[in-house]
Motif scaffolding. Structure first.
Motif: not given
Length: 187
Positions: A44-57, A59-63
């Motif tokens: 559960l703790m790693l869901i948000a970082p994993a979803l953020w990583w997938v979404a940022s990939r 969008r191909r943004q380097s924020e």
């Protein structure tokens, strides 16, 4: 915020969960589903970082990753486990109630910071965060019931406790929604 903060929160949580599950003879951990927590909390703790990583990939943004938001999302799990480790749930009658209020504030503040920039108008963000908090509180209470209330010693008081927990969790989420909406409206 640094990557070290969410990693530290995750490690401290997992270490305490491992001690609770595998160190014999500690009564405060008995019948509280620490085996299930040892698996589910890190996931559960790693869901948000994993979803953020997938979404940022996509969008191909380097924020920069939102480590502050990740830390806020992970913090309630550490607080919960630390409360058990320090025996606060049994020693302080109102500890569980405070946890539901404060932990939902932290959790939904983190979620609100992750999703807030794409929600307009800002009042809708406050409502969305509150609603997500209520849904997550219901899910949490169902998980508690399934893992250690339905066949445990707390069944007689579970109804009243669950209603209070749902109310306090939703209140914490409401405050988080207002705080995040106000903060994002200023930026």
């Amino acid at each position: 915020m640094l990557l070290a903060v969410p990693i530290t929160i995750l490690v401290l949580t997992v270490v305490q969960l491992a001690v609770a599950e595998w160190w014999p003879g500690i009564d405060r951990f008995a019948d509280k589903a620490f085996g299930a927590r040892l698996i589910s909390y890190p996931l559960l703790m790693l869901i948000a970082p994993a979803l953020w990583w997938v979404a940022s990939r996509r969008r191909r943004q380097s924020e920069a990753p939102p480590y502050g938001a990740f830390s806020l999302i992970m913090l309630p799990f550490l607080i919960d486990v630390s409360g058990n480790s320090a025996d606060l749930y049994d020693a302080i009658g109102w500890w569980d109630d405070l946890n539901h209020l404060v932990n939902w504030f932290f959790l939904l503040s983190g979620i609100g910071l992750l999703i807030g920039r794409s929600v307009r108008p800002t009042w809708a963000l406050a409502l969305l965060v509150t609603g997500l908090g209520a849904v997550l509180a219901i899910g949490w209470e169902l998980g508690e019931w399934y893992t250690f209330i339905r066949h445990g010693t707390e069944l007689d008081t579970a109804y009243e406790d669950t209603l209070g927990d749902l109310t306090l969790g939703t209140l914490g989420a409401s405050v988080a929604g207002l705080v995040v909406a106000r903060r994002l409206a200023r930026t």
